[in-house]
Design a protein around this motif. Structure first.
Motif, PDB file in Angstrom:
ATOM      1  N   ILE A  67       0.866  -1.179   0.000  1.00 55.76           N
ATOM      2  CA  ILE A  67       0.000   0.000   0.000  1.00 55.76           C
ATOM      3  C   ILE A  67       0.903   1.228   0.000  1.00 55.76           C
ATOM      4  O   ILE A  67       1.896   1.280   0.742  1.00 55.76           O
ATOM      5  CB  ILE A  67      -0.896   0.006   1.250  1.00 55.76           C
ATOM      6  N   ASP A  68       0.554   2.234  -0.798  1.00 52.92           N
ATOM      7  CA  ASP A  68       1.329   3.474  -0.851  1.00 52.92           C
ATOM      8  C   ASP A  68       0.374   4.644  -0.616  1.00 52.92           C
ATOM      9  O   ASP A  68      -0.384   5.034  -1.513  1.00 52.92           O
ATOM     10  CB  ASP A  68       2.018   3.617  -2.198  1.00 52.92           C
ATOM     11  N   SER A  69       0.396   5.181   0.587  1.00 52.30           N
ATOM     12  CA  SER A  69      -0.515   6.279   0.920  1.00 52.30           C
ATOM     13  C   SER A  69      -0.214   7.542   0.109  1.00 52.30           C
ATOM     14  O   SER A  69      -1.120   8.325  -0.182  1.00 52.30           O
ATOM     15  CB  SER A  69      -0.433   6.578   2.407  1.00 52.30           C
ATOM     16  N   SER A  70       1.034   7.736  -0.276  1.00 58.02           N
ATOM     17  CA  SER A  70       1.380   8.971  -0.993  1.00 58.02           C
ATOM     18  C   SER A  70       0.713   9.031  -2.365  1.00 58.02           C
ATOM     19  O   SER A  70       0.356  10.115  -2.848  1.00 58.02           O
ATOM     20  CB  SER A  70       2.893   9.093  -1.126  1.00 58.02           C
ATOM     21  N   SER A  71       0.539   7.903  -3.005  1.00 58.71           N
ATOM     22  CA  SER A  71      -0.141   7.860  -4.304  1.00 58.71           C
ATOM     23  C   SER A  71      -1.554   7.311  -4.189  1.00 58.71           C
ATOM     24  O   SER A  71      -2.245   7.157  -5.196  1.00 58.71           O
ATOM     25  CB  SER A  71       0.664   7.000  -5.292  1.00 58.71           C
ATOM     26  N   ASN A  72      -1.966   7.042  -2.939  1.00 62.28           N
ATOM     27  CA  ASN A  72      -3.296   6.468  -2.652  1.00 62.28           C
ATOM     28  C   ASN A  72      -3.568   5.233  -3.510  1.00 62.28           C
ATOM     29  O   ASN A  72      -4.639   5.083  -4.097  1.00 62.28           O
ATOM     30  CB  ASN A  72      -4.417   7.498  -2.857  1.00 62.28           C
ATOM     31  N   SER A  73      -2.588   4.372  -3.550  1.00 65.01           N
ATOM     32  CA  SER A  73      -2.715   3.199  -4.398  1.00 65.01           C
ATOM     33  C   SER A  73      -2.187   1.952  -3.714  1.00 65.01           C
ATOM     34  O   SER A  73      -1.424   2.012  -2.738  1.00 65.01           O
ATOM     35  CB  SER A  73      -1.977   3.419  -5.721  1.00 65.01           C
ATOM     36  N   ALA A  74      -2.625   0.829  -4.244  1.00 62.75           N
ATOM     37  CA  ALA A  74      -2.126  -0.481  -3.839  1.00 62.75           C
ATOM     38  C   ALA A  74      -1.442  -1.106  -5.039  1.00 62.75           C
ATOM     39  O   ALA A  74      -1.733  -0.751  -6.190  1.00 62.75           O
ATOM     40  CB  ALA A  74      -3.278  -1.365  -3.372  1.00 62.75           C
ATOM     41  N   SER A  75      -0.546  -2.040  -4.770  1.00 63.01           N
ATOM     42  CA  SER A  75       0.167  -2.703  -5.852  1.00 63.01           C
ATOM     43  C   SER A  75       0.269  -4.188  -5.580  1.00 63.01           C
ATOM     44  O   SER A  75       0.474  -4.611  -4.437  1.00 63.01           O
ATOM     45  CB  SER A  75       1.580  -2.130  -6.009  1.00 63.01           C
ATOM     46  N   LEU A  76       0.132  -4.965  -6.638  1.00 70.96           N
ATOM     47  CA  LEU A  76       0.353  -6.410  -6.598  1.00 70.96           C
ATOM     48  C   LEU A  76       1.611  -6.689  -7.411  1.00 70.96           C
ATOM     49  O   LEU A  76       1.699  -6.261  -8.564  1.00 70.96           O
ATOM     50  CB  LEU A  76      -0.833  -7.162  -7.207  1.00 70.96           C
ATOM     51  N   THR A  77       2.550  -7.387  -6.813  1.00 74.90           N
ATOM     52  CA  THR A  77       3.790  -7.732  -7.498  1.00 74.90           C
ATOM     53  C   THR A  77       3.891  -9.238  -7.626  1.00 74.90           C
ATOM     54  O   THR A  77       3.668  -9.973  -6.655  1.00 74.90           O
ATOM     55  CB  THR A  77       5.020  -7.195  -6.735  1.00 74.90           C
ATOM     56  N   ILE A  78       4.186  -9.679  -8.835  1.00 78.38           N
ATOM     57  CA  ILE A  78       4.381 -11.104  -9.086  1.00 78.38           C
ATOM     58  C   ILE A  78       5.793 -11.269  -9.627  1.00 78.38           C
ATOM     59  O   ILE A  78       6.146 -10.693 -10.661  1.00 78.38           O
ATOM     60  CB  ILE A  78       3.374 -11.656 -10.122  1.00 78.38           C
ATOM     61  N   SER A  79       6.605 -12.024  -8.900  1.00 82.11           N
ATOM     62  CA  SER A  79       7.984 -12.237  -9.319  1.00 82.11           C
ATOM     63  C   SER A  79       8.141 -13.623  -9.936  1.00 82.11           C
ATOM     64  O   SER A  79       7.281 -14.501  -9.740  1.00 82.11           O
ATOM     65  CB  SER A  79       8.934 -12.076  -8.137  1.00 82.11           C
ATOM     66  N   GLY A  80       9.206 -13.825 -10.683  1.00 82.14           N
ATOM     67  CA  GLY A  80       9.430 -15.125 -11.302  1.00 82.14           C
ATOM     68  C   GLY A  80       8.241 -15.580 -12.118  1.00 82.14           C
ATOM     69  O   GLY A  80       7.768 -16.706 -11.972  1.00 82.14           O
ATOM     70  N   LEU A  81       7.752 -14.693 -12.978  1.00 81.09           N
ATOM     71  CA  LEU A  81       6.515 -14.964 -13.717  1.00 81.09           C
ATOM     72  C   LEU A  81       6.517 -16.322 -14.398  1.00 81.09           C
ATOM     73  O   LEU A  81       7.531 -16.746 -14.985  1.00 81.09           O
ATOM     74  CB  LEU A  81       6.285 -13.881 -14.760  1.00 81.09           C
ATOM     75  N   LYS A  82       5.372 -16.982 -14.316  1.00 82.36           N
ATOM     76  CA  LYS A  82       5.153 -18.248 -15.001  1.00 82.36           C
ATOM     77  C   LYS A  82       3.977 -18.103 -15.951  1.00 82.36           C
ATOM     78  O   LYS A  82       3.102 -17.262 -15.734  1.00 82.36           O
ATOM     79  CB  LYS A  82       4.863 -19.356 -13.991  1.00 82.36           C
ATOM     80  N   THR A  83       3.932 -18.951 -16.958  1.00 82.30           N
ATOM     81  CA  THR A  83       2.822 -18.864 -17.919  1.00 82.30           C
ATOM     82  C   THR A  83       1.484 -19.082 -17.225  1.00 82.30           C
ATOM     83  O   THR A  83       0.465 -18.542 -17.637  1.00 82.30           O
ATOM     84  CB  THR A  83       3.009 -19.875 -19.055  1.00 82.30           C
ATOM     85  N   GLU A  84       1.484 -19.843 -16.143  1.00 83.12           N
ATOM     86  CA  GLU A  84       0.231 -20.110 -15.407  1.00 83.12           C
ATOM     87  C   GLU A  84      -0.282 -18.871 -14.677  1.00 83.12           C
ATOM     88  O   GLU A  84      -1.417 -18.862 -14.207  1.00 83.12           O
ATOM     89  CB  GLU A  84       0.457 -21.227 -14.386  1.00 83.12           C
ATOM     90  N   ASP A  85       0.540 -17.825 -14.576  1.00 90.17           N
ATOM     91  CA  ASP A  85       0.099 -16.580 -13.938  1.00 90.17           C
ATOM     92  C   ASP A  85      -0.748 -15.735 -14.885  1.00 90.17           C
ATOM     93  O   ASP A  85      -1.351 -14.734 -14.468  1.00 90.17           O
ATOM     94  CB  ASP A  85       1.295 -15.742 -13.472  1.00 90.17           C
TER      95      ASP A  85
END
Lengths: 110, 120
Positions: A67-85
């Motif tokens: 969560i980033d209050s300064s930009s009033n936003s949330a973020s989802l991060t996915i690392s090591g991407l797989k085709t199933e993502d």
């Protein structure tokens, strides 16, 4: 009512890292929990993150959120991407009265 | 296993009534809010409302209030969504979802969805 705005689509290569944003239009992003749901074509949504940063059992730790209050936003991060993502990802939050979903982000892993 | 199992596909005509169900198992059904979410084919997710089976407390999205009724029967661990007069615009997939303990909206378990088609 507030809105949650997500990018319509993102793409990245396998093995790389991607971040999907979710910006709240009014009211503080920090005041209510944010959830993230994954929906593969033809399937029901599944939860990948709930209560801002928690992963349900069975969700790999390649999925994380913040969560980033300064930009009033949330973020989802996915690392090591797989085709199933490859799927549609929705953020969701609440204002004490209504539950609101973002419009969804189509993640392509190519 | 913790799960929500929804009733099957429905095909109805405009003006007909319908009640679809969502049965929970593997958890204390009466102690979790159960939400309903609509998804028009090819579109995003829309929250319709929630019910607390323990006391049948119900909250609605104003966009759906008056057109649907949400209820629950904790004795058979089942939540319901019903319409008294369907419209073609009700054609959608309807999902139920369990809110995490102590939450109204942190959904952690989802049903498989019920497809409702309304067509003359």
């Amino acid at each position: 009512n507030f809105m949650l705005t997500q990018p319509h689509s993102v793409s990245e290569s396998p093995g790389r890292t991607i971040t999907i944003s979710c910006t709240r239009s009014s009211g503080s992003i920090a005041n209510n929990y944010v959830q993230w749901y994954q929906q593969r074509p033809g399937s029901a949504p599944t939860t990948v993150i709930y209560e801002d940063v928690l992963r349900p059992s069975g969700v790999p730790d390649r999925f994380s959120a913040s969560i980033d209050s300064s930009s009033n936003s949330a973020s989802l991060t996915i690392s090591g991407l797989k085709t199933e993502d490859e799927a549609e990802y929705y953020c969701q939050s609440y204002d004490g009265i209504n539950v609101v979903f973002g419009g969804g982000t189509q993640l392509t892993v190519l | 296993d913790v799960q929500l199992v929804q009733s099957g596909t429905e095909v109805k005509k405009p003006g007909e009534s319908l009640k679809i169900s969502c049965q929970g198992s593997g958890f204390s059904f009466s102690n979790h809010w159960i939400g309903w979410v609509r998804q028009v084919p090819g579109k995003g997710l829309e929250w319709m409302g929630i019910v607390y089976p323990g006391d049948s407390d119900t909250r609605y999205n104003p966009s759906f209030q008056g057109h649907v009724t949400i209820s629950a029967d904790m004795s058979i661990t089942t939540a319901y969504m019903q319409w008294s007069s369907l419209k073609a615009s009700d054609t959608a997939i309807y999902y139920c979802a369990r809110a995490a303990s102590g939450s109204h909206d942190s959904y952690d378990i989802w049903g498989q969805g019920t497809m409702v088609t309304v067509s003359s």
